[in-house]
Scaffold this motif. Structure first.
Motif, PDB file in Angstrom:
ATOM      1  N   GLY A  10       0.596  -1.174   0.351  1.00  0.00           N
ATOM      2  CA  GLY A  10       0.101   0.155  -0.141  1.00  0.00           C
ATOM      3  C   GLY A  10       0.575   1.248   0.426  1.00  0.00           C
ATOM      4  N   CYS A  11       1.932   0.646   1.021  1.00  0.00           N
ATOM      5  CA  CYS A  11       3.124   2.365   0.565  1.00  0.00           C
ATOM      6  C   CYS A  11       2.868   2.796  -0.293  1.00  0.00           C
ATOM      7  N   LEU A  12       4.210   1.236  -1.033  1.00  0.00           N
ATOM      8  CA  LEU A  12       4.695   1.638  -2.349  1.00  0.00           C
ATOM      9  C   LEU A  12       4.115   1.477  -3.772  1.00  0.00           C
ATOM     10  N   ASN A  19       2.033   3.212  -5.995  1.00  0.00           N
ATOM     11  CA  ASN A  19       3.018   4.158  -6.936  1.00  0.00           C
ATOM     12  C   ASN A  19       4.443   3.594  -7.335  1.00  0.00           C
ATOM     13  N   GLN A  20       5.603   3.416  -6.459  1.00  0.00           N
ATOM     14  CA  GLN A  20       7.011   2.274  -6.770  1.00  0.00           C
ATOM     15  C   GLN A  20       7.273   1.089  -7.732  1.00  0.00           C
ATOM     16  N   ALA A  21       6.117   0.499  -7.157  1.00  0.00           N
ATOM     17  CA  ALA A  21       5.227  -0.921  -8.393  1.00  0.00           C
ATOM     18  C   ALA A  21       4.977  -0.406  -9.663  1.00  0.00           C
ATOM     19  N   ASP A  22       4.387   0.724  -9.895  1.00  0.00           N
ATOM     20  CA  ASP A  22       3.979   0.836 -11.248  1.00  0.00           C
ATOM     21  C   ASP A  22       5.322   1.351 -12.332  1.00  0.00           C
ATOM     22  N   LEU A  23       6.456   1.090 -11.758  1.00  0.00           N
ATOM     23  CA  LEU A  23       7.257   1.578 -12.232  1.00  0.00           C
ATOM     24  C   LEU A  23       8.324   0.017 -13.177  1.00  0.00           C
ATOM     25  N   THR A  78      12.829  -7.220 -11.694  1.00  0.00           N
ATOM     26  CA  THR A  78      11.693  -7.084 -10.377  1.00  0.00           C
ATOM     27  C   THR A  78      11.765  -7.082  -9.180  1.00  0.00           C
ATOM     28  N   TYR A  79      12.938  -5.686  -9.333  1.00  0.00           N
ATOM     29  CA  TYR A  79      12.968  -5.256  -8.233  1.00  0.00           C
ATOM     30  C   TYR A  79      12.084  -4.885  -7.772  1.00  0.00           C
ATOM     31  N   TRP A  80      11.628  -4.030  -8.621  1.00  0.00           N
ATOM     32  CA  TRP A  80      10.186  -2.568  -7.871  1.00  0.00           C
ATOM     33  C   TRP A  80       8.881  -3.374  -7.115  1.00  0.00           C
ATOM     34  N   ILE A  81       8.724  -5.013  -7.782  1.00  0.00           N
ATOM     35  CA  ILE A  81       7.691  -5.643  -7.192  1.00  0.00           C
ATOM     36  C   ILE A  81       8.156  -6.726  -5.857  1.00  0.00           C
ATOM     37  N   THR A  82       9.090  -7.296  -6.337  1.00  0.00           N
ATOM     38  CA  THR A  82       9.944  -7.771  -5.401  1.00  0.00           C
ATOM     39  C   THR A  82      10.325  -7.431  -4.313  1.00  0.00           C
ATOM     40  N   LEU A  83      10.301  -5.259  -4.014  1.00  0.00           N
ATOM     41  CA  LEU A  83      10.897  -4.626  -2.755  1.00  0.00           C
ATOM     42  C   LEU A  83       9.712  -4.767  -1.701  1.00  0.00           C
ATOM     43  N   PRO A  84       8.893  -5.301  -1.796  1.00  0.00           N
ATOM     44  CA  PRO A  84       7.423  -4.845  -0.842  1.00  0.00           C
ATOM     45  C   PRO A  84       8.510  -6.381   0.094  1.00  0.00           C
ATOM     46  N   GLY A  85       8.525  -7.515  -0.222  1.00  0.00           N
ATOM     47  CA  GLY A  85       8.369  -8.848   0.070  1.00  0.00           C
ATOM     48  C   GLY A  85       9.946  -9.055   1.095  1.00  0.00           C
ATOM     49  N   GLU A 139      -6.682 -11.153   2.338  1.00  0.00           N
ATOM     50  CA  GLU A 139      -5.636 -11.450   1.389  1.00  0.00           C
ATOM     51  C   GLU A 139      -4.612 -10.807   0.930  1.00  0.00           C
ATOM     52  N   VAL A 140      -3.301 -11.149   0.473  1.00  0.00           N
ATOM     53  CA  VAL A 140      -2.455  -9.812  -0.330  1.00  0.00           C
ATOM     54  C   VAL A 140      -2.884  -9.545  -1.267  1.00  0.00           C
ATOM     55  N   MET A 141      -2.862  -8.240  -1.422  1.00  0.00           N
ATOM     56  CA  MET A 141      -3.278  -7.646  -2.726  1.00  0.00           C
ATOM     57  C   MET A 141      -1.727  -7.766  -3.241  1.00  0.00           C
ATOM     58  N   GLY A 142      -2.312  -7.184  -4.647  1.00  0.00           N
ATOM     59  CA  GLY A 142      -1.831  -6.918  -5.746  1.00  0.00           C
ATOM     60  C   GLY A 142      -0.956  -6.050  -5.737  1.00  0.00           C
ATOM     61  N   ASP A 143       0.427  -5.587  -6.883  1.00  0.00           N
ATOM     62  CA  ASP A 143       1.415  -4.650  -6.699  1.00  0.00           C
ATOM     63  C   ASP A 143       0.469  -3.575  -7.524  1.00  0.00           C
ATOM     64  N   GLY A 144       1.568  -2.642  -7.597  1.00  0.00           N
ATOM     65  CA  GLY A 144       0.705  -1.858  -8.142  1.00  0.00           C
ATOM     66  C   GLY A 144      -0.449  -0.733  -7.439  1.00  0.00           C
ATOM     67  N   LEU A 145      -0.363   0.217  -7.852  1.00  0.00           N
ATOM     68  CA  LEU A 145      -1.644   1.360  -7.530  1.00  0.00           C
ATOM     69  C   LEU A 145      -3.008   0.981  -7.681  1.00  0.00           C
ATOM     70  N   ALA A 146      -3.307   0.056  -8.741  1.00  0.00           N
ATOM     71  CA  ALA A 146      -5.379  -0.112  -9.233  1.00  0.00           C
ATOM     72  C   ALA A 146      -5.558  -0.860  -8.477  1.00  0.00           C
ATOM     73  N   ASN A 147      -4.001  -1.788  -7.697  1.00  0.00           N
ATOM     74  CA  ASN A 147      -4.559  -3.220  -7.075  1.00  0.00           C
ATOM     75  C   ASN A 147      -4.651  -2.978  -5.529  1.00  0.00           C
ATOM     76  N   GLN A 148      -4.457  -1.706  -5.197  1.00  0.00           N
ATOM     77  CA  GLN A 148      -5.108  -1.503  -3.751  1.00  0.00           C
ATOM     78  C   GLN A 148      -5.998  -0.699  -3.338  1.00  0.00           C
ATOM     79  N   ILE A 149      -7.067  -0.530  -4.652  1.00  0.00           N
ATOM     80  CA  ILE A 149      -8.509  -0.581  -3.789  1.00  0.00           C
ATOM     81  C   ILE A 149      -8.928  -0.564  -2.810  1.00  0.00           C
ATOM     82  N   ASN A 150      -8.728  -2.340  -2.849  1.00  0.00           N
ATOM     83  CA  ASN A 150      -9.773  -3.040  -1.782  1.00  0.00           C
ATOM     84  C   ASN A 150      -7.794  -3.413  -0.249  1.00  0.00           C
ATOM     85  N   ASN A 151      -7.168  -2.525   0.175  1.00  0.00           N
ATOM     86  CA  ASN A 151      -6.092  -2.450   0.493  1.00  0.00           C
ATOM     87  C   ASN A 151      -6.989  -2.257   2.333  1.00  0.00           C
ATOM     88  N   PRO A 152      -6.526  -4.136   3.118  1.00  0.00           N
ATOM     89  CA  PRO A 152      -6.885  -3.531   3.964  1.00  0.00           C
ATOM     90  C   PRO A 152      -6.540  -2.561   5.443  1.00  0.00           C
TER      91      PRO A 152
END
Length: 317
Positions: free
Chosen positions: A42-44, A46-50, A155-162, A191-204
């Motif tokens: 959720g915090c990153l 926008n960065q995942a969209d890179l 895959t740096y930006w999408i593996t960064l949260p993990g 459940e774990v949210m997807g990557d990127g801004l659009a996938n955070q609409i239901n981030n709990p």
């Protein structure tokens, strides 16, 4: 150290993730891995969209590295020029009669030196060839190492949260039912949210307004597109006017205390009117991360990018 500018909602979520177990007397309980992933994603967001344009840039750099490692790489062309001269001299010796006649005709009788035997020339050429081979092998190893790093960075930006959750937050495994789930010690069910801004609409865990993308990130995405396009043109031999247009857009700041309304209950879903803030995530168990920070494009690869632009323009025309 470059930091990500955190919204008020993100700051609250991180404080809840890191501090609230201590407030509840469970300082030894680690956050649940999926819980940590939702907070950091959720915090990153926008960065995942890179990721998409970043991957294209890494692929383009790998192509340039392949060309540098080929027959026409700079080291081979420049490093073997003395061999070419030696070959020219050998050709001169093999055709000395016809060439000598032309020289005599145009310049008169020159003074001929008898220094150096043919065996000495062969030894000298053998030494030059050995040095060129050693230099080419060294370059091959460097390019191979660079290609390996570029591939790993795709895959740096999408593996960064993990990476942050495992190495910085020290979260528990996904199957652990005795971890901090944001409320108490137990399993984390969302459940774990997807990557990127659009996938955070239901981030709990983090309130994310998906209708307001970070403009700095959008500018960086455009810069990545421009760099990839320039690399593509350089790779096919077109002239490229390379200019370093990177800007330092990172923020910095200090920590904040745990808000009273965060610990023990879920975040409010009402939109916040506060301006984004920049904070640093507190250190835990000897490890620290700066505001879910992610460094700018690694400096080593910016250097490689600059070299690639220059080399590609002049090698493959």
């Amino acid at each position: 150290v470059p930091q990500v500018s955190l919204s008020h909602e993100c700051t609250r979520a991180i404080m809840k993730l890191m501090y609230c177990p201590h407030c509840r007397g469970m300082s030894s309980v680690k956050p649940c891995n999926n819980y940590c992933l939702n907070v950091v994603k959720g915090c990153l967001a926008n960065q995942a969209d890179l990721n998409t344009e970043w991957k294209y840039l890494m692929d383009s750099l790998v192509v340039v590295a392949d060309r540098i490692d080929g027959t026409y790489n700079v080291d081979t062309v420049i490093g073997t020029i003395h061999m070419r001269i030696a070959e020219a001299i050998s050709n001169l010796q093999e055709n000395k009669d016809s060439i000598t006649a032309k020289v005599f005709q145009g310049c008169g009788n020159p003074k001929i030196s008898t220094k150096g035997s043919s065996s000495e020339d062969k030894k000298r050429r053998g030494k030059v060839a050995l040095e060129a081979k050693s230099s080419a092998q060294a370059l091959e190893l460097l390019v191979l190492d660079a290609k390996g790093n570029l591939t790993a960075l795709k895959t740096y930006w999408i593996t960064l949260p993990g990476t942050l959750c495992s190495k910085k937050v020290m979260a528990s495994s996904a199957a652990d039912d005795k971890c901090w789930n944001g409320m108490t010690k137990g399993s984390y069910l969302p459940e774990v949210m997807g990557d990127g801004l659009a996938n955070q609409i239901n981030n709990p865990e983090v309130e994310v307004d998906i209708t307001k993308p970070d403009m700095t990130i959008r500018q960086q995405i455009m810069q990545l597109k421009i760099m990839t396009n320039r690399l593509g043109n350089a790779n096919i031999g077109n002239d490229v006017d390379f200019q370093d247009a990177s800007d330092d857009m990172s923020g910095s700041g200090s920590g904040d205390s745990c808000p009273d309304d965060v610990c023990g209950k879920r975040l409010s879903k009402s939109p916040s009117t506060r301006q984004p803030e920049t904070h640093a995530i507190p250190k835990q168990s000897g490890h620290g991360i700066n505001g879910a920070s992610s460094r700018s494009l690694p400096s080593a690869f910016l250097l490689l990018l600059s070299v690639a632009f220059t080399a590609a323009q002049h090698l493959w025309r």
